[in-house]
Design a protein around this motif. Structure first.
Motif, PDB file in Angstrom:
ATOM      1  N   CYS A 161       0.849  -1.193   0.000  1.00 12.19           N
ATOM      2  CA  CYS A 161       0.000   0.000   0.000  1.00 12.19           C
ATOM      3  C   CYS A 161       0.887   1.246   0.000  1.00 12.19           C
ATOM      4  O   CYS A 161       1.816   1.359   0.792  1.00 12.19           O
ATOM      5  CB  CYS A 161      -0.911  -0.007   1.220  1.00 12.19           C
ATOM      6  N   ALA A 163      -0.143   4.351   0.504  1.00 16.16           N
ATOM      7  CA  ALA A 163      -0.639   5.460   1.325  1.00 16.16           C
ATOM      8  C   ALA A 163       0.441   5.833   2.343  1.00 16.16           C
ATOM      9  O   ALA A 163       1.108   4.946   2.876  1.00 16.16           O
ATOM     10  CB  ALA A 163      -1.920   5.053   2.037  1.00 16.16           C
ATOM     11  N   CYS A 166       1.568   3.754   5.614  1.00 14.61           N
ATOM     12  CA  CYS A 166       0.968   2.412   5.643  1.00 14.61           C
ATOM     13  C   CYS A 166       2.027   1.362   5.308  1.00 14.61           C
ATOM     14  O   CYS A 166       2.891   1.587   4.464  1.00 14.61           O
ATOM     15  CB  CYS A 166      -0.188   2.304   4.658  1.00 14.61           C
ATOM     16  N   CYS A 180      -4.845  -0.397   0.357  1.00 17.00           N
ATOM     17  CA  CYS A 180      -5.137  -1.620   1.100  1.00 17.00           C
ATOM     18  C   CYS A 180      -6.548  -1.608   1.652  1.00 17.00           C
ATOM     19  O   CYS A 180      -7.205  -2.627   1.742  1.00 17.00           O
ATOM     20  CB  CYS A 180      -4.113  -1.807   2.228  1.00 17.00           C
ATOM     21  N   CYS A 184      -7.257   3.925   4.114  1.00 15.26           N
ATOM     22  CA  CYS A 184      -6.093   4.518   3.458  1.00 15.26           C
ATOM     23  C   CYS A 184      -6.535   5.384   2.282  1.00 15.26           C
ATOM     24  O   CYS A 184      -5.998   6.475   2.069  1.00 15.26           O
ATOM     25  CB  CYS A 184      -5.123   3.433   2.993  1.00 15.26           C
TER      26      CYS A 184
HETATM   27 ZN   LIG Z   1      -2.861   1.103   3.385  1.00 13.23          ZN
END
Ligand SMILES: [Zn+2]
Length: 205
Positions: A161, A163, A166, A180, A184
């Motif tokens: 992920c 983000a 994350c 994910c 996020c």
């Molecule tokens: Zn994430």
């Protein structure tokens, strides 16, 4: 650490190997901290119970029915670490670390299973494991899931992920899935919006 439970894990329902790896996650976004939902035997017990079907070790001492101790917890944490290292390498385009590969392979061949004819199930076959130790069998299933992810057709869809803050992994099930979790996705949208607003203000000034 003790206050983190399996219920706090943002993403489950991915292949077994990812579900294990994703029990370590960041809580609190960008300024958050890494927490571990699998930090005591009771938590491993819950994880095993939740993944009973995929683990398919019901012919052995049942994971959800026996007490899970520190030694088993450590074995799952070690496989999780090896899987995280291999997945991190894979998703950042580098070579899998040797030690991680060895650990995953060892876990995968720690137990084998096959189907047999059985007089007690005359209409079908039964699944038999090469070990009576449920932990070894369960770890083999998780390791095998990792091997399939890193070598099979899901390999191209494996994602870390992106983000901010994350550390989770997922299999991209379709082009719409960029993150994910919806959590996020929302955080990224809010951040982009704030950025755009900031740029507009800067331009006008
Ligand atoms: Zn994430």
């Amino acid at each position: 650490m003790g206050e983190v439970t399996m219920g706090d894990v943002p993403v489950q329902g991915e292949p077994l190997a990812l579900d294990l790896v994703n029990t370590t996650f960041v809580r609190g976004g960008l300024r958050g901290r890494v927490v571990d939902a699998l930090c005591e035997p009771e938590a491993l017990h819950d994880w095993l119970a939740a993944h009973r079907t995929e683990l398919g070790v019901t012919g052995l001492e049942c994971p959800a029915g026996v007490s899970v101790g520190e030694p088993e917890l450590r074995r799952f944490q070690e496989l999780r670490q090896a899987l995280r290292e291999a997945l991190t390498a894979e998703t950042s385009g580098t070579t899998w670390p040797d030690a991680a590969v060895r650990h995953i392979n060892r876990a995968a061949h720690g137990a084998t299973r096959w189907r047999e004819l059985s007089a007690s199930a005359p209409t079908g076959s039964v699944e038999v494991w090469s070990t009576k130790d449920w932990a070894t069998a369960a770890l083999a299933r998780v390791a095998e899931s990792g091997v399939a992810l890193l070598s099979g057709e899901q390999r191209d869809a494996l994602r870390a992920c992106r983000a901010p803050g994350c550390i989770l992994f997922f299999v991209q099930s379709g082009p719409a899935r960029q993150w994910c979790s919806s959590g996020c996705g929302n955080r990224v949208r809010v951040a982009r919006h704030a950025n755009r607003a900031k740029i507009t203000v800067d331009d006008s000034g």
